[in-house]
Design a protein around this motif. Structure first.
Motif, PDB file in Angstrom:
ATOM      1  N   SER A  38       1.388-102.181  29.631  1.00  0.00           N
ATOM      2  CA  SER A  38       1.092-103.571  29.292  1.00  0.00           C
ATOM      3  C   SER A  38      -0.076-104.120  30.104  1.00  0.00           C
ATOM      4  O   SER A  38      -0.376-103.636  31.193  1.00  0.00           O
ATOM      5  N   HIS A  39      -0.668-105.165  29.566  1.00  0.00           N
ATOM      6  CA  HIS A  39      -1.778-105.925  30.147  1.00  0.00           C
ATOM      7  C   HIS A  39      -3.112-105.240  29.863  1.00  0.00           C
ATOM      8  O   HIS A  39      -3.786-105.557  28.899  1.00  0.00           O
ATOM      9  N   PRO A  87      -8.192-108.568  27.240  1.00  0.00           N
ATOM     10  CA  PRO A  87      -8.061-107.118  27.036  1.00  0.00           C
ATOM     11  C   PRO A  87      -9.037-106.632  25.960  1.00  0.00           C
ATOM     12  O   PRO A  87      -9.342-107.355  25.009  1.00  0.00           O
ATOM     13  N   HIS A 103       3.579-102.333  33.745  1.00  0.00           N
ATOM     14  CA  HIS A 103       2.409-103.204  33.915  1.00  0.00           C
ATOM     15  C   HIS A 103       1.267-102.387  34.527  1.00  0.00           C
ATOM     16  O   HIS A 103       1.442-101.791  35.587  1.00  0.00           O
ATOM     17  N   ASP A 142       4.704-111.954  26.787  1.00  0.00           N
ATOM     18  CA  ASP A 142       4.794-112.037  28.245  1.00  0.00           C
ATOM     19  C   ASP A 142       5.514-113.308  28.674  1.00  0.00           C
ATOM     20  O   ASP A 142       5.192-113.888  29.713  1.00  0.00           O
ATOM     21  N   GLU A 184      -0.425-102.544  40.815  1.00  0.00           N
ATOM     22  CA  GLU A 184      -1.496-103.501  41.072  1.00  0.00           C
ATOM     23  C   GLU A 184      -1.898-103.462  42.539  1.00  0.00           C
ATOM     24  O   GLU A 184      -1.092-103.125  43.415  1.00  0.00           O
ATOM     25  N   GLU A 233      -4.043-104.862  35.257  1.00  0.00           N
ATOM     26  CA  GLU A 233      -4.135-106.277  34.882  1.00  0.00           C
ATOM     27  C   GLU A 233      -5.226-107.002  35.658  1.00  0.00           C
ATOM     28  O   GLU A 233      -6.118-107.623  35.069  1.00  0.00           O
ATOM     29  N   GLU A 270      -6.085-105.549  31.072  1.00  0.00           N
ATOM     30  CA  GLU A 270      -7.326-106.334  31.076  1.00  0.00           C
ATOM     31  C   GLU A 270      -8.462-105.593  31.788  1.00  0.00           C
ATOM     32  O   GLU A 270      -9.636-105.799  31.481  1.00  0.00           O
ATOM     33  N   THR A 299      -1.245-114.422  28.253  1.00  0.00           N
ATOM     34  CA  THR A 299      -1.440-114.322  29.700  1.00  0.00           C
ATOM     35  C   THR A 299      -2.914-114.433  30.053  1.00  0.00           C
ATOM     36  O   THR A 299      -3.292-115.175  30.975  1.00  0.00           O
ATOM     37  N   ALA A 300      -3.748-113.706  29.341  1.00  0.00           N
ATOM     38  CA  ALA A 300      -5.184-113.799  29.593  1.00  0.00           C
ATOM     39  C   ALA A 300      -5.680-115.223  29.370  1.00  0.00           C
ATOM     40  O   ALA A 300      -6.532-115.733  30.117  1.00  0.00           O
TER      41      ALA A 300
END
Length: 432
Positions: free
Chosen positions: A282-283, A317, A260, A334, A234, A263, A285, A308-309
């Motif tokens: 994962s994630h 996502p 991850h 999550d 990230e 995201e 988005e 999470t979103a």
């Protein structure tokens, strides 16, 4: 006198097999055609494996005269595979309920992080907690997951960010694996954040040269069994170069890549994961079109986290785009102090409402595809002969109620079974 078999579940209104031909995952239109048998029974052996599933008449005939340790009459009920939670952070101390008000007032994830909250708040409390304290809270959380139908769960470290606490967290996961019936896939996530006082490059160096070497030693002597390696790729955390180095080092130790990505910002994590033959990302988005195409080609699964979103008010996502492109879509809760949900039925419901998945797609994503994301779909994720006998029995005549009733799983789930043994029985009948 010893019985012939461990469990007979008979007379079920529906048994949801999900798969029938040994598929390791389902994609695209396959997810709309999950296998369901009406008026069926099943048998689990003393080894915990499924021995037979089929019509009531066929099972009655095949096992006439056999003896069973346990018999469950599931008349009017439905049977599904045990649910699989493909992404959780369940080992930590110090909840972050105070941050929820900040988020509701509009603070972003990174703003909370920069204000001294977020991961570093949890890291501080987790470092201070004893192994016994962490184990007690972890077991409570895992049993809560079990009661919602989860029979296999991925569990990450990642609130230590230095060797001693990361090992402490992994040791707690290892002990929970021994103490509880729920299945566990253990993930080393030492690259969850950059520790205070270090640069990402320095943290990467420490992870590769210190932490992973110690993990390798402990795995070799049987102290730890770690399955996966994770990095938070990230902006402002670990960039592509650092992520690549850490994931490759883990892969060289035979850890499955499960990380991850994409995201909060489009990092091209999906493309990197596909290149490294990641088992799961994962994630996603902020995944790109090229990333979706790359994951579909590489058979890297997308672990989507609708809770999470929803909680962080992120962009949802792009589940439909991934499904249409042939990506293997899985689901996870999550569960963590930032997104406190341990219920896969609620995750599936949100996947249907917010990610626009069908109920069949959501169930496949929470069973066979979630199993694939953990390298377990040869043993878990469907009710097929010779797979592990993990299942959920619903007090309902249609399996869809598990998703349709938002939060209703507390009443719906009658039994949770792992390896043919009843590990949870819900008897909420009250006479007035």
């Amino acid at each position: 006198m010893s019985k012939d078999f461990r469990l007979l579940v008979k007379n079920a209104k529906q048994v949801v097999l999900v798969c029938t031909n040994g598929e390791k995952f389902l994609t695209g239109k396959e997810m709309q055609n999950i296998a369901v048998i009406e008026n069926a029974s099943l048998v689990i052996g003393k080894d915990g494996l499924l021995k037979a599933v089929g019509s009531v008449d066929r099972i009655d005939s095949q096992f006439k005269g056999a003896s069973f340790e346990t018999i469950i009459d599931a008349s009017g009920m439905c049977v599904t595979p045990g649910l699989i939670d493909a992404h959780t952070h369940p080992v930590w101390a110090g909840d972050r309920v105070h941050e929820f008000a900040m988020k509701l007032a509009g603070a972003t994830y990174m703003e909370v992080h920069q204000a001294g909250g977020g991961i570093h708040f949890t890291v501080e409390h987790t470092r201070q907690a004893s192994e016994a304290e962490l184990l007690t809270s972890l077991k409570q959380r895992l049993l809560r997951m079990l009661r919602t139908g989860t029979t296999l769960v991925e569990c990450k470290s990642g609130y230590g960010l230095e060797l001693d606490t990361e090992v402490k967290m992994l040791s707690v996961i290892e002990q929970a694996r021994k103490d509880l019936p729920i299945g566990i896939s253990s993930t080393y996530c030492g690259a969850h954040s950059v520790p205070k006082g270090k640069t990402a490059a320095e943290a990467t160096d420490d992870i590769i040269k210190v932490q992973l070497l110690k993990l390798k030693e402990k795995m070799s002597n049987g102290e730890l069994h770690v399955d996966n390696i994770d990095v938070f790729c990230e902006k402002g955390v670990f960039d592509l170069k650092c992520t690549r180095a850490i994931l490759q080092a883990g892969k060289d130790m035979d850890l499955q890549i499960n990380f991850h990505g994409d995201e909060l910002h489009p990092m091209n994590s999906a493309e990197l994961g596909a290149e490294l033959e990641a088992l799961a990302i994962s994630h996603l988005e902020e995944v790109t079109d090229d990333g979706i195409a790359a994951m579909a080609r590489a058979k890297s699964s997308a672990v989507l986290l609708p809770t999470t979103a929803y909680i962080l008010r992120l962009k949802q996502p792009r589940a439909r785009d991934m499904l249409d492109a042939g990506v293997i879509v899985a689901l996870g809760s999550d569960f963590n102090p930032n997104a406190y949900c341990c219920s896969m039925p609620m995750v599936m419901h949100l996947a249907c409402v917010n990610l626009k998945m069908s109920m069949k797609e959501a169930l496949a994503a929470a069973t066979i595809n979630a199993a694939y994301s953990l390298g377990k779909s040869h043993t878990h994720g469907s009710l097929e002969v010779n797979k592990q006998g993990d299942l959920v029995i619903l007090n309902s005549s249609r399996w869809e109620h598990l998703i349709y009733q938002f939060g209703g799983h507390q009443e719906l789930i009658k039994f949770v079974i792992v390896k043919g043994k009843v590990v949870y029985e819900n008897d909420r009948t009250v006479d007035y």
